[in-house]
Design a protein around this motif. Structure first.
Motif, mmCIF file in Angstrom:
data_model
loop_
_atom_site.group_PDB
_atom_site.id
_atom_site.type_symbol
_atom_site.label_atom_id
_atom_site.label_comp_id
_atom_site.label_asym_id
_atom_site.label_seq_id
_atom_site.Cartn_x
_atom_site.Cartn_y
_atom_site.Cartn_z
ATOM 1 N N ALA A 544 44.345 44.342 -28.510
ATOM 2 C CA ALA A 544 44.312 43.453 -27.350
ATOM 3 C C ALA A 544 44.502 44.195 -26.046
ATOM 4 C CB ALA A 544 45.408 42.384 -27.484
ATOM 5 N N ARG A 545 44.996 45.409 -26.119
ATOM 6 C CA ARG A 545 45.218 46.211 -24.902
ATOM 7 C C ARG A 545 43.862 46.597 -24.316
ATOM 8 N NH1 ARG A 545 49.543 49.770 -23.761
ATOM 9 N NH2 ARG A 545 50.223 49.435 -25.895
ATOM 10 N N GLY A 553 50.682 53.191 -21.555
ATOM 11 C CA GLY A 553 50.808 52.178 -20.525
ATOM 12 C C GLY A 553 50.488 52.639 -19.151
ATOM 13 N N GLU A 554 50.031 53.833 -18.998
ATOM 14 C CA GLU A 554 49.733 54.373 -17.669
ATOM 15 C C GLU A 554 48.277 54.119 -17.334
ATOM 16 O OE1 GLU A 554 51.811 55.677 -15.570
ATOM 17 O OE2 GLU A 554 53.555 55.608 -16.871
ATOM 18 N N ALA A 555 47.997 53.807 -16.077
ATOM 19 C CA ALA A 555 46.618 53.672 -15.635
ATOM 20 C C ALA A 555 46.012 55.046 -15.459
ATOM 21 C CB ALA A 555 46.557 52.905 -14.313
ATOM 22 N N ALA A 639 54.049 47.720 -15.719
ATOM 23 C CA ALA A 639 55.174 47.338 -16.575
ATOM 24 C C ALA A 639 55.235 45.828 -16.761
ATOM 25 C CB ALA A 639 56.476 47.870 -15.974
ATOM 26 N N GLN A 640 54.913 45.097 -15.686
ATOM 27 C CA GLN A 640 54.887 43.635 -15.785
ATOM 28 C C GLN A 640 53.817 43.172 -16.770
ATOM 29 O OE1 GLN A 640 54.163 41.762 -12.017
ATOM 30 N NE2 GLN A 640 53.941 39.716 -12.893
ATOM 31 N N ILE A 641 52.639 43.781 -16.718
ATOM 32 C CA ILE A 641 51.563 43.413 -17.641
ATOM 33 C C ILE A 641 51.966 43.728 -19.079
ATOM 34 C CG2 ILE A 641 49.227 44.048 -18.360
ATOM 35 C CD1 ILE A 641 48.462 44.283 -15.469
ATOM 36 N N GLU A 642 52.580 44.883 -19.298
ATOM 37 C CA GLU A 642 53.018 45.249 -20.646
ATOM 38 C C GLU A 642 54.021 44.242 -21.195
ATOM 39 O OE1 GLU A 642 52.093 47.553 -22.756
ATOM 40 O OE2 GLU A 642 50.507 48.262 -21.444
ATOM 41 N N GLU A 668 47.311 37.677 -15.949
ATOM 42 C CA GLU A 668 47.157 39.119 -16.153
ATOM 43 C C GLU A 668 45.925 39.651 -15.424
ATOM 44 O OE1 GLU A 668 46.135 42.140 -19.849
ATOM 45 O OE2 GLU A 668 47.330 40.322 -20.229
ATOM 46 N N GLU A 669 44.839 38.883 -15.424
ATOM 47 C CA GLU A 669 43.637 39.307 -14.710
ATOM 48 C C GLU A 669 43.886 39.419 -13.212
ATOM 49 O OE1 GLU A 669 40.860 40.304 -16.048
ATOM 50 O OE2 GLU A 669 41.669 39.985 -18.061
ATOM 51 N N GLN A 670 44.673 38.511 -12.660
ATOM 52 C CA GLN A 670 45.003 38.594 -11.235
ATOM 53 C C GLN A 670 45.817 39.843 -10.922
ATOM 54 O OE1 GLN A 670 46.944 34.926 -10.153
ATOM 55 N NE2 GLN A 670 45.095 33.677 -10.438
ATOM 56 N N VAL A 671 46.785 40.127 -11.783
ATOM 57 C CA VAL A 671 47.598 41.321 -11.567
ATOM 58 C C VAL A 671 46.737 42.584 -11.687
ATOM 59 C CG1 VAL A 671 49.584 42.636 -12.389
ATOM 60 C CG2 VAL A 671 49.675 40.144 -12.352
ATOM 61 N N LYS A 672 45.811 42.590 -12.635
ATOM 62 C CA LYS A 672 44.921 43.746 -12.783
ATOM 63 C C LYS A 672 44.031 43.927 -11.559
ATOM 64 C CE LYS A 672 42.794 44.226 -16.681
ATOM 65 N NZ LYS A 672 42.013 43.893 -17.896
#
Length: 759
Positions: A544-545, A553-555, A639-642, A668-672
């Motif tokens: 799902a990630r 978890g790093e971009a 971190a919030q998304i994780e 999550e899409e908004q945060v991304k």
């Protein structure tokens, strides 16, 4: 090397700012032409056929108010872009002494904005290389000076070098194919722009400069700064190109300047080499116009031999003709423009310098020979000249078979090069068929044993392993016979999977509670072992990630490395030695130094650079804070998304749903989307900080050069002042001695007179 195309040399005219420009001179920036209207001299009499009007057209005319960046964009950018594509390039400046050739090529040594074509070309090359990720580039630099028809290596890094004669002499050699080679000319690898600029400053320090009536700091030699670029795109072919940046010494009329001694000897060699250059240009001009000129006298001088490819060869060449529009210099300006017109008629054959790399070809052929030998050995049935297969090789072979049977592999995965691998593959495949390829009862027995192991909690991972998948496929094969036990086996498998999923859910909840108790849930995915009993939930979360994030978890966006500008902002970029080094020179006589510094003609530029450096440092500090703040915001949102993903996946698993099949979360899409905007701003600020770091490093070098120049000038001035004081003291002492002698002579005369009177 492909087929070449004919192209002419681009010529540009740059007009030096003059205090009192002549009204006989005019320039048109729109039509790119200059005009000279000089009336006839009346003293020549009635028969006077002297030409009055001269008009010369160029590819571009650069006015007196043009900045250095405009000169670079119009003159240097096209040849440099060609060099990055594998085509040779040359840029050279020609004109009389004091007309601005060195300022155009190298730039002023006082101000950052006065950088010339050479330092700007270096920055442009490395910035373009950084954008090309599909090729590997290697840059090498050489710097040669031709002084009195003798070549010298300016990049000699011996600490004992004090004069030009201490530098290694460069000799010119010609091979059987007519190609020239420069012996004793060092070539240095420059991995970064900073390395290349350091080499440029080193060479400029070793150049021969002297004072003439036309210029206080006149270049008395021809200098050639060469950048060799090698590009590899991954195959056997390699592109090699070179960029010549040439600063020619200025021509001068000895009858006007009235020089003598060493300066006169230098002028003779300069004028002679420029005369040979003009002969080459005339020969090439006649050759291009079809006059039947076959021989071009390249060998007359070292400079024309080195520039053989640039003039009439495989090179994209641009010339800058620098002229002086003052009344006394119009005849020299006309001569320069006439020379430029001849250069414009020279035609070069331009082509990409692409060739096969012998080392890469040999490596590829060796690999092909090895593969062919292995195939031949396989056909003959011979064993490889090696020991038995290791346990790791057997395991990799088993994984290849499992992947192939599952339908995820290709025929390329089954390419084995020895009979040993083939025999082991058949053995493993036979074991797999025996363990899961029979009729229904063996499969049911296998599932029953698996259930017993699951109840003991000993091998939960076996149910989700690749071997279990193969066994299930084998059971499916027995289903084709219509056996009723296959349905029972499938039901049993479903029950076992549900039981494993429930236990994974319980383990996940316990691990999450433990992490919360320890102060965070971020590293849950990293700490959970995917081979344990919770493998299903962990693998579901990883599926799902999204691909925009890495495993930790790093971009994958830009990060500040140890050598990046963002990291360097935490260090002190401007040391007190650089900011106040000019004030610490006069250890012997501080009062004398302060007096000299205040009257020094370049002190204003030094103070301006110091103020500009301080300003740039403040800007760099502010940009560094913006970069750090943006990176911190991006990490917080990640971190919030994780955290949201972990909570959402546990909720779905508890409800018996697969997290991989769940629809995307709108929050999550908004945060991304916000993260993507932050990454764009981060990259822009990061690039600004990187460019600002280059400016700061250049300013530091300029200050260091100014410090050394100020120190040497002060030493010379102090020596002259000491000699004057010694001379004054000697003259005063001689005067007192004369006065004493005169007084003694007077006393002696008075004594003789008194003696005569007494007699």
């Amino acid at each position: 090397m492909g087929k070449g195309s004919n192209t002419s040399i681009d010529i540009y005219c740059r007009i030096k700012p003059a205090r009192s420009p002549s009204h006989y001179f005019a320039s048109d920036m729109v039509e790119n032409k200059v005009d000279f209207n000089i009336p006839r001299d009346g003293e020549a009499g009635y028969v006077n056929n002297r030409r009055e009007h001269y008009e010369y057209k160029f590819n571009g005319v650069i006015g007196t108010d043009a900045k250095q960046d405009e000169v670079f964009e119009r003159v240097a950018r096209p040849p440099i872009d060609s060099v990055l594509k594998g085509i040779n390039g040359t840029i050279f400046a020609y004109g009389q002494t004091g007309s601005g050739k060195t300022f155009t090529m190298t730039g002023g040594a006082e101000r950052y904005i006065d950088r010339g074509i050479i330092p700007r070309s270096i920055s442009h090359i490395y910035s373009e290389i950084a954008k090309k990720s599909d090729s590997q580039y290697a840059v090498h630099i050489s710097y040669m000076e031709i002084y009195n028809e003798t070549g010298y290596d300016l990049l000699h890094q011996d600490a004992d070098t004090k004069t030009l004669e201490d530098l290694p002499k460069v000799t010119l050699l010609e091979d059987e194919d007519g190609h020239y080679h420069l012996r004793s000319l060092s070539m240095h690898r420059a991995n970064t722009e900073e390395d290349a600029l350091n080499l440029l400053f080193l060479g400029d320090t070793n150049r021969t400069i002297s004072e003439t009536p036309m210029n206080l700091a006149s270049s008395r030699s021809h200098c050639m700064f060469t950048v060799n670029v090698e590009a590899r795109t991954g195959g056997d072919k390699v592109r090699r190109s070179k960029l010549h940046l040439v600063d020619l010494a200025g021509s001068e009329r000895v009858s006007k300047t009235g020089v003598d001694g060493v300066t006169l000897r230098e002028a003779k060699f300069i004028n002679l080499s420029l005369h040979y250059l003009e002969q080459v240009i005339i020969a090439l001009q006649e050759k291009s116009t079809g006059l039947g000129r076959a021989h071009v006298p390249y060998r007359n001088s070292m400079m024309t031999s080195v520039l053989r490819d640039s003039l009439g060869g495989n090179c994209k060449t641009a010339m800058v003709a620098t002229i002086n529009c003052e009344m006394d210099q119009l005849d020299e300006s006309i001569s320069t423009c006439r020379f430029a017109q001849r250069v414009a008629m020279v035609s070069n054959v331009v082509m990409v310098n692409e060739e096969l790399d012998p080392n890469l070809v040999i490596k590829r052929l060796k690999g092909e020979i090895k593969d062919l030998k292995e195939e031949l050995r396989l056909v003959k049935g011979e064993e490889a000249d090696r020991g038995p297969l290791t346990q790791g090789e057997i395991e990799r072979l088993r994984q290849q078979l499992v992947t192939f049977v599952d339908g995820d592999g290709t025929d390329a995965d089954m390419n084995w090069s020895s009979m040993m691998h083939l025999r082991m593959a058949f053995t493993l495949f036979k074991d797999m068929v025996k363990s899961g390829g029979g009729p229904g009862p063996p499969v049911a027995g296998k599932m029953k044993a698996l259930a017993d192991n699951e109840e003991d909690g000993a091998s939960a991972s076996e149910a989700s392993s690749p071997s279990a998948s193969v066994e299930m496929k084998g059971g499916g094969k027995g289903k084709e016979g219509g056996s009723a036990s296959d349905d029972q086996s499938n039901d049993l498998v479903k029950k076992l999977r549900l039981q494993v999923q429930q236990r994974d859910n319980e383990i996940n909840i316990l691990v999450t509670m433990l992490k919360k108790a320890q102060g965070g849930v971020g590293p849950v995915l990293r700490d959970v072992n995917p081979q344990g009993a919770n493998a299903a939930a962990v693998e579901a979360l990883q599926r799902a990630r999204p691909a925009a994030f890495t495993e930790n978890g790093e971009a994958p966006g830009p990060t500040a490395s140890a050598g990046s500008p963002a990291a360097s902002t935490s260090k002190e970029m401007i040391t007190k030695e650089v900011m106040s080094s000019v004030d610490l020179l006069a250890d012997r006589n501080k009062a004398s130094f302060e007096h000299f510094r205040k009257s020094y003609r370049k002190n204003e530029a030094i103070e301006e650079n110091k103020a500009l450096l301080k300003q740039k440092y403040g800007e760099a500090k502010a940009l560094g804070e913006q970069v750090n703040a943006a990176r911190q915001r991006i990490n917080q949102m990640k971190a919030q998304i994780e955290q949201q993903r972990v909570e959402r996946s546990m909720k779905l698993v508890a409800e018996g749903l697969d997290p991989a099949e769940a629809p995307p979360d709108p929050e999550e899409e908004q945060v991304k989307a916000v993260i993507e905007r932050e990454k764009v701003g981060y990259k822009e600020t990061f690039n600004q900080l990187r460019d600002l770091k280059k400016e700061i490093e250049h300013l530091q070098r300029l200050l260091e050069q100014s410090r050394q120049k100020l120190q040497s000038d002060f030493e010379a001035w102090l020596g002259v002042m000491m000699k004057q004081k010694v001379a004054e003291r000697t003259s005063s002492e001689m005067g007192s001695v004369r006065a004493s002698q005169e007084s003694l002579t007077g006393l002696a005369a008075a004594g003789r007179v008194s003696g005569d009177s007494a007699v």
